[in-house]
Design an enzyme around this catalytic site. Structure first.
Site, PDB file in Angstrom:
ATOM      1  N   HIS A  94       0.809  -1.073   0.106  1.00  0.00           N
ATOM      2  CA  HIS A  94       0.193  -0.090  -0.106  1.00  0.00           C
ATOM      3  C   HIS A  94       0.722   1.262  -0.088  1.00  0.00           C
ATOM      4  O   HIS A  94       1.617   1.402   1.038  1.00  0.00           O
ATOM      5  CB  HIS A  94      -0.861   0.053   1.298  1.00  0.00           C
ATOM      6  CG  HIS A  94      -2.089  -1.145   0.953  1.00  0.00           C
ATOM      7  ND1 HIS A  94      -2.628  -1.612   2.025  1.00  0.00           N
ATOM      8  CD2 HIS A  94      -2.763  -1.305  -0.185  1.00  0.00           C
ATOM      9  CE1 HIS A  94      -3.631  -2.484   1.580  1.00  0.00           C
ATOM     10  NE2 HIS A  94      -3.477  -2.274   0.536  1.00  0.00           N
ATOM     11  N   GLU A 148       1.630   4.012   2.979  1.00  0.00           N
ATOM     12  CA  GLU A 148       1.950   3.417   4.388  1.00  0.00           C
ATOM     13  C   GLU A 148       3.580   3.342   4.239  1.00  0.00           C
ATOM     14  O   GLU A 148       4.232   2.405   4.586  1.00  0.00           O
ATOM     15  CB  GLU A 148       1.424   1.895   4.530  1.00  0.00           C
ATOM     16  CG  GLU A 148      -0.275   1.900   4.567  1.00  0.00           C
ATOM     17  CD  GLU A 148      -0.686   0.771   4.289  1.00  0.00           C
ATOM     18  OE1 GLU A 148      -0.171  -0.160   4.571  1.00  0.00           O
ATOM     19  OE2 GLU A 148      -2.075   0.529   3.939  1.00  0.00           O
ATOM     20  N   ARG A 163      -3.290   4.958  -2.351  1.00  0.00           N
ATOM     21  CA  ARG A 163      -3.111   3.688  -1.782  1.00  0.00           C
ATOM     22  C   ARG A 163      -2.715   2.334  -2.721  1.00  0.00           C
ATOM     23  O   ARG A 163      -1.902   1.498  -2.666  1.00  0.00           O
ATOM     24  CB  ARG A 163      -4.480   3.283  -1.057  1.00  0.00           C
ATOM     25  CG  ARG A 163      -4.353   1.940  -0.434  1.00  0.00           C
ATOM     26  CD  ARG A 163      -5.898   1.568  -0.046  1.00  0.00           C
ATOM     27  NE  ARG A 163      -6.457   0.044   0.293  1.00  0.00           N
ATOM     28  CZ  ARG A 163      -6.298  -0.321   1.444  1.00  0.00           C
ATOM     29  NH1 ARG A 163      -5.572   0.033   2.462  1.00  0.00           N
ATOM     30  NH2 ARG A 163      -6.771  -1.494   1.440  1.00  0.00           N
ATOM     31  N   HIS A 202       2.378  -3.334   6.976  1.00  0.00           N
ATOM     32  CA  HIS A 202       1.216  -2.285   6.705  1.00  0.00           C
ATOM     33  C   HIS A 202       1.025  -1.242   7.855  1.00  0.00           C
ATOM     34  O   HIS A 202       1.893  -1.608   8.900  1.00  0.00           O
ATOM     35  CB  HIS A 202      -0.005  -2.885   6.748  1.00  0.00           C
ATOM     36  CG  HIS A 202      -0.272  -3.952   5.378  1.00  0.00           C
ATOM     37  ND1 HIS A 202      -1.196  -3.339   4.212  1.00  0.00           N
ATOM     38  CD2 HIS A 202       0.400  -4.995   4.993  1.00  0.00           C
ATOM     39  CE1 HIS A 202      -1.161  -4.314   3.364  1.00  0.00           C
ATOM     40  NE2 HIS A 202      -0.430  -5.017   3.710  1.00  0.00           N
ATOM     41  N   GLU A 216       0.138  -4.336  11.286  1.00  0.00           N
ATOM     42  CA  GLU A 216      -0.329  -2.785  11.160  1.00  0.00           C
ATOM     43  C   GLU A 216       0.396  -2.155  11.959  1.00  0.00           C
ATOM     44  O   GLU A 216       0.140  -2.121  13.181  1.00  0.00           O
ATOM     45  CB  GLU A 216      -2.031  -2.779  11.325  1.00  0.00           C
ATOM     46  CG  GLU A 216      -3.034  -3.651  10.365  1.00  0.00           C
ATOM     47  CD  GLU A 216      -2.934  -3.008   8.941  1.00  0.00           C
ATOM     48  OE1 GLU A 216      -2.368  -1.736   8.792  1.00  0.00           O
ATOM     49  OE2 GLU A 216      -3.613  -3.825   7.882  1.00  0.00           O
TER      50      GLU A 216
END
Ligand code: 0X9
Ligand code: ZN
Length: 422
Positions: free
Chosen positions: A170, A173, A226, A295, A370
């Site tokens: 992504h 990020e 993204r 991520h 994440e």
């Protein structure tokens, strides 16, 4: 005259860059199905809104970036469904302006600033030159705009079981490529005996930026991009490369609308980035025991699956190791991570890379982080937090790798696969 020329060059270079003055990020928590449905409709046809955390289920927070001209309308819509919002970021442009240090570090590469794709690739070249016999250049695939997905392989011993590190699927990020390069650097330079043992025990295939077009676009044009940058017969660019893998494609938490940020693409592996990387991973899958994917944001450590609440065969093991890893992560700075399957911990989401790696290649230890934070900065995490973030993350990865190593010990590699594979 010279000053005029400099100014001209500067303005031309940045002329096409989107700005986000007075764009806000609001958090809303849907409390019933109607509210959730309205948010999902908005995500499918966002019309200028940008979902930083998309709607998934009731009581799960949704973060939405709203341009100033849409704020009144947005507030009207929320009021009409009786939904309250909380402002998490008051001015997105201000965070973009303060994300990076005012003065660029003088070194060519490091972890006190974010770096462009060219700079990251140049650093990979430097590693290839500096560690001959240990580091070799690898190309994981290619992108829509014709770039290569560059990576490096770190190997001290032929035939080691292997682990892949994936970053930057992504585009926005940015902490992901920064963390992956930090870990890669530690693999090569750490004097810590635990790290040195792990470097000897596995081959590492490291790809800091697997969505290079998107990453470049976040540097040149739109910091909040993204997806990939492909175009077919529709109005909107790109597909979500983490919804495009050919495993239970588009079954859950993926969109059919090309303008959505979670657009699954026209078909499984429609994106050349996922298709080519998938082929590469398939080629190395015989020795593959681990896949670590990075991520942001939300502070979660997750494992498959994303398409179903049904458990993978080694669910208990992945959960226990994940909890140990999260405990290790918290030691440095107290950063809290929740741990669970993708489906449970975050939301139903199918077509992600780790699900394909687990479901199709049968790789036993696949995790996705994440990274920081929980929404104060979101994707715009200040560069001053890179080192702390990456260091705590490395501590959690070490727990996972040590566990994997322990499970593999004492067998030859071929048998190892059989023991470890669920
Ligand atoms: O939605 C995603 O792809 C990830 N969250 S993010 O905010 N970084 O976009 C969650 C990853 C879940 N992983 C898989 N579905 N494999
Ligand atoms: Zn992501």
């Amino acid at each position: 005259m010279l000053r005029f020329l400099c100014l001209l060059i500067l303005t031309t270079a940045f002329a096409n860059r989107a700005t986000f003055d007075n764009y806000q990020v609001h958090r809303v928590v849907p409390e019933n199905q109607e509210q959730l449905n309205i948010l999902k409709d908005l995500e499918d046809d966002p019309n200028g809104l940008s979902f930083w955390v998309g709607p998934s289920r009731i009581q799960k927070a949704v973060d939405i970036m709203i341009p100033p001209h849409m704020l009144p309308r947005f507030n009207d819509i929320l009021a009409s469904i009786n939904l309250k919002s909380e402002v998490y970021i008051g001015n997105v442009q201000h965070l973009i302006d303060t994300e990076r240090p005012k003065v660029r570090p003088t070194v060519d590469f490091g972890w006190t600033d974010y770096y462009t794709l060219d700079e990251i690739y140049a650093w990979l070249d430097f590693l290839n030159e500096t560690y001959p016999g240990v580091v070799t250049p690898i190309v994981g695939g290619e992108s829509y705009e014709g770039r290569q997905i560059h990576g490096v392989k770190v190997s001290h011993r032929a035939g080691n079981p292997s682990v892949v590190l994936e970053g930057g699927i992504h585009a926005r990020e940015w902490i992901s490529p920064a963390t992956v390069t930090y870990i890669l650097n530690k693999l090569l330079t750490s004097q810590d005996p635990v790290m040195q043992d792990l470097v000897q025990s596995f081959d590492y295939y490291v790809f800091p930026v697997v969505n290079p077009d998107g990453y470049v676009y976040t540097h040149t044009t739109d910091r909040t991009w993204r997806k990939t940058r492909s175009l077919s017969n529709n109005l909107c660019y790109g597909a979500d490369p983490n919804r495009n893998w050919d495993f239970h494609w588009k079954e859950a938490g993926a969109s059919s609308s090309p303008c959505s940020d979670s657009y699954a693409g026209e078909s499984p592996f429609s994106e050349i980035e996922t298709r080519s990387l998938g082929r590469y991973l398939d080629d190395i899958s015989d020795n593959l025991v681990g896949y670590l994917d990075f991520h942001s944001y939300s502070q979660l450590l997750m494992f498959p699956y994303g398409h179903t609440h049904e458990h993978v065969s080694n669910y208990d093991e992945l959960l226990a190791v994940g909890l140990d890893a999260a405990a290790a992560l918290a030691l440095n700075n107290g950063t809290h991570y929740d741990v669970g399957s993708i489906y449970d911990a975050i939301y139903p989401a199918s077509g992600g890379s780790i699900d394909w790696v687990r479901g199709v290649l049968d790789t036993p230890y696949t995790y996705v982080w994440e990274l920081r934070d929980t929404g104060r900065y979101g994707f715009l995490l200040p560069a001053s937090q890179i080192i702390d973030t990456a260091e705590e993350t490395l501590n959690s990865a070490v727990v996972i790798l040590q566990h994997a190593k322990g499970r593999l010990r004492g067998s030859k590699n071929n048998e190892v696969q059989d023991i470890a594979r669920p």
